[in-house]
Structure formats: structure tokens, C-alpha cells
Design a protein around this motif. Structure first.
Motif, PDB file in Angstrom:
ATOM      1  N   ALA A 138       7.722 -25.780   7.114  1.00  0.00           N
ATOM      2  CA  ALA A 138       8.744 -25.251   6.203  1.00  0.00           C
ATOM      3  C   ALA A 138       8.109 -24.446   5.081  1.00  0.00           C
ATOM      4  N   ALA A 139       7.014 -24.971   4.527  1.00  0.00           N
ATOM      5  CA  ALA A 139       6.333 -24.248   3.454  1.00  0.00           C
ATOM      6  C   ALA A 139       5.729 -22.954   3.976  1.00  0.00           C
ATOM      7  N   ARG A 140       5.185 -23.012   5.183  1.00  0.00           N
ATOM      8  CA  ARG A 140       4.599 -21.800   5.756  1.00  0.00           C
ATOM      9  C   ARG A 140       5.670 -20.754   6.034  1.00  0.00           C
ATOM     10  N   LEU A 141       6.827 -21.194   6.502  1.00  0.00           N
ATOM     11  CA  LEU A 141       7.917 -20.250   6.745  1.00  0.00           C
ATOM     12  C   LEU A 141       8.414 -19.629   5.448  1.00  0.00           C
ATOM     13  N   ARG A 142       8.463 -20.413   4.385  1.00  0.00           N
ATOM     14  CA  ARG A 142       8.858 -19.840   3.090  1.00  0.00           C
ATOM     15  C   ARG A 142       7.863 -18.772   2.648  1.00  0.00           C
ATOM     16  N   ALA A 143       6.580 -19.034   2.871  1.00  0.00           N
ATOM     17  CA  ALA A 143       5.564 -18.045   2.510  1.00  0.00           C
ATOM     18  C   ALA A 143       5.710 -16.775   3.340  1.00  0.00           C
ATOM     19  N   VAL A 144       6.017 -16.942   4.632  1.00  0.00           N
ATOM     20  CA  VAL A 144       6.206 -15.771   5.496  1.00  0.00           C
ATOM     21  C   VAL A 144       7.412 -14.968   5.037  1.00  0.00           C
ATOM     22  N   ARG A 145       8.514 -15.654   4.722  1.00  0.00           N
ATOM     23  CA  ARG A 145       9.707 -14.936   4.259  1.00  0.00           C
ATOM     24  C   ARG A 145       9.418 -14.163   2.971  1.00  0.00           C
ATOM     25  N   ALA A 146       8.673 -14.782   2.069  1.00  0.00           N
ATOM     26  CA  ALA A 146       8.322 -14.086   0.823  1.00  0.00           C
ATOM     27  C   ALA A 146       7.464 -12.857   1.108  1.00  0.00           C
TER      28      ALA A 146
END
Length: 366
Positions: A138-146
Motif C-alpha cells: 500500500a505504501a509503495r503504491l502511494r509512492a507510485v501514484r505520487a
């Protein structure tokens, strides 16, 4: 630590004070980034998949080394502050011109390389912070979205926008799969790499576009300045041809023949070099046509000064001296003026105005 702001512009001598400040700031930046790269390299080798970071670390190190090499060259030309105007003009080429290193670093200037190196370090830092062993999906996906959002802000042409849309679609697909409980570790790692590469390339593209826009503006300003100077040189050349015998045979370059500022970076570099050639030609024309006119004016002043000397020491009463003055004045005032003859006659009059020798009882001069 923010990267230093580069002074001056391409092809112009940068003020010494600004160069000193820039070199000191760039030295501090280089030392700070090298320490950060060493730290990130050590961290990457301690992860579960160190090979996944090797390429990015090597690329960032290569870019830093290219910057370090250009900085060393700048310090060499700076020569502890003894750089003259020509050397400081060369330093502007080193700052704003392309790096001479191999690989991708040869495609960017020092200013762009600094920006790109910072972007690489930031991306490497983010990837290490969100390594699978250190953070959840989830944290990695948030970083990708950013990161995708940042790419959207950087994209400025259709190709870049298409690339960002593809990345957005991949991110949304992986997010949907993760929501259903699927294992997305492999696709997510690939997407992280793709997004990091896209953001890096877009940063370089934006930096290059800004640099190109600045260079085109500077080139247009230089062209306009030369065009404004051209009529003055034509007037100077015409005056010299009217007033001086055997004037120089130099043509005044026609700036309009160079045309408008071209659109691409390579063409702008060549265009600026042609402008510099015209500028040097203008300087040569101004010196060649201005020198005989200046000398004629100096001869006028010198002749009147010598006349005052002759009046003071009584030599002006001599018919020979008066004749010498009349002859020299006629040569200086005649139009067109033979400057060589006028110089000879003024020097002859200077000899005539000297005090006469005084002899003692035995005929010895005193």
C-alpha cells in the motif's frame, strides 16, 4: 542542500564575484551529494535484492563523476581568481555548454546535469525507502501514484502525456489487483522502475527545454544588439573613407543574413557561435576604422600643445617654426587626411619647438 544557481549565460564573461560564489556552492553540493550517494550505495547492498538498485546507483555515480570532472575543469580555468575576461567567457561555456563525458551525461549541460543528478538521488532514496523488505504494498503504491502525478505535471508534449497515461493505467490495474488480494510484487517492482525512469527523463526534458528557451532568448538579444550596432559601424566606416587617405578595406558584416534564432539546441549553439564571430568582426571593424580617426584627433591636440610650447619658449618667432606649424596644420586639417604624412610633420614640428642650445665661452653646450 539545494543545488547552486548558475550565473551568467552562454558565451559571455561571468563576473568574477558570481563565479567565486558559484564555485564554492558547487563544491559544497558535490561533496554533499557524493556522501549521499555513498550512503545510498551502502544501504542498497544491504537490501534483499541489491542487484535491483545497482543500475540506478551506477547511473547516478556516473552523472556525479561527470559533474565533478567539469567542476575540476572550472577550478582549473578559474586559476585561484586570476581568470581574465577570456577565461571567464570560457567558464560560461563550461557552465552552460554540454558536458564532454560519455553516455547520457554528454547530452546535458552542467546545470542540467546537477538537476538530473538530484532527481536520480531522490528517486533512488525513494526506492530504497519503499523496498519490499521495508514497506508494504500500500505504501509503495502511494509512492507510485505520487510519482505519476509528478510526471503528469512535467509532461508537456503528446508523447510524454501518452507515456504518463500508460503509467497511470498500469498503476490503476495493479491497485485493482492488489485490492482483490492478488500478488502484485513483480508488476509493482517493474512499475516502480518504469515510473522512476519516466520521471527522470521528464525532469531532463523540462530542464533542457528551459535551457533552450533561455539560450534562444539570449541569442535573440545578442542578435538585436549586433543589429543595433551595425548602422553605427557603417557610419564610422563611411566617415573614415571620407576623412582619411588609404582607409582600411574591411566590410561591415550584415547581421540580417544570419536569419532568425533556430529552434533546436544544436542549431542554437551554432547560431550563437556565428553571432560571436560577427561580434568579433564588428570589434575588428571598429578598431580598424576608428584608429586613424583617433590618431588624427590626437595629432590635432598635439599640434596645438606644441604651438603653446613654442609660444612659451619664444620659438614661434622663428619663420622656420611658423612654416613648420603651417605645414603640419595643413596636413592635419586636409580632408582626406594623410595620417602618415601628418604624423611625420607633427613630429618634425615637435623637433622645431625644442629650446635652442646655449653655448659657454669655449663653445661647449650647456
Amino acid at each position: 542542500m539545494d543545488p547552486p544557481v548558475a550565473p551568467g549565460r552562454l558565451g559571455e564573461a561571468i563576473p568574477a564575484a558570481e563565479l567565486l560564489t558559484y564555485l564554492a556552492a558547487l563544491e559544497r553540493w558535490a561533496a554533499d551529494r557524493r556522501a549521499e550517494l555513498d550512503r545510498l550505495d551502502a544501504v542498497s547492498r544491504q537490501t534483499d535484492t541489491p542487484d535491483a538498485f545497482t543500475g540506478d546507483v551506477v547511473l547516478a555515480m556516473t552523472m556525479w563523476q561527470a559533474i565533478r570532472g567539469r567542476l575540476d575543469r572550472l577550478v582549473e580555468v578559474w586559476d585561484s581568481g586570476r581568470a581574465d575576461v577570456l577565461a571567464r567567457e570560457q567558464m560560461s561555456q563550461l557552465v552552460w555548454g554540454r558536458l564532454d563525458a560519455g553516455g547520457s551525461s554528454a547530452l546535458v549541460s552542467l546545470v542540467e546535469a546537477v538537476t538530473l543528478c538530484d532527481a536520480m538521488i531522490d528517486q533512488l532514496r525513494d526506492r530504497l525507502a519503499f523496498d519490499p523488505g521495508a514497506a508494504d504494498e500500500a505504501a509503495r503504491l502511494r509512492a507510485v501514484r505520487a510519482a505519476v502525478v509528478r510526471c503528469e505535471d512535467l509532461a508537456s508534449d503528446e508523447d510524454a502525456l501518452r507515456l504518463v497515461r500508460d503509467l497511470r493505467a498500469r498503476e490503476q490495474g495493479i491497485t485493482a489487483q492488489a485490492a482483490r488480494g492478488a500478488d502484485v510484487a513483480g508488476p509493482l517492482a517493474e512499475l516502480e522502475t518504469a515510473v522512476a525512469r519516466a520521471e527522470r527523463d521528464l525532469i531532463v526534458d523540462v530542464s533542457q527545454r528551459r535551457t533552450l528557451a533561455r539560450q534562444r532568448t539570449d541569442a535573440a538579444a545578442l542578435r538585436d544588439a549586433l543589429e543595433d550596432r551595425e548602422p553605427t559601424l557603417h557610419a564610422l566606416a563611411d566617415r573614415c573613407r571620407r576623412e582619411v587617405v588609404d582607409p582600411p578595406l574591411l566590410a561591415v558584416p550584415d547581421v540580417s543574413r544570419l536569419g532568425d534564432v533556430p529552434p533546436t539546441r544544436a542549431e542554437v549553439d551554432a547560431f550563437v557561435e556565428r553571432l560571436r564571430t560577427v561580434q568579433r568582426a564588428f570589434d575588428a571593424v571598429a578598431e580598424a576604422y576608428g584608429r586613424p580617426l583617433r590618431e588624427r584627433a590626437e595629432l590635432r591636440y598635439q599640434l596645438e600643445r606644441l604651438r603653446a610650447v613654442a609660444d612659451a619658449n619664444g620659438r614661434s618667432a622663428s619663420p622656420t617654426v611658423r612654416s613648420g606649424y603651417d605645414e603640419a596644420r595643413d596636413a592635419v586639417e586636409r580632408t582626406p587626411c594623410d595620417v602618415v604624412l601628418a604624423r611625420f610633420l607633427v613630429e618634425q614640428f615637435e623637433f622645431l619647438t625644442r629650446d635652442l642650445p646655449v653655448h659657454g665661452p669655449k663653445g661647449a653646450a650647456r
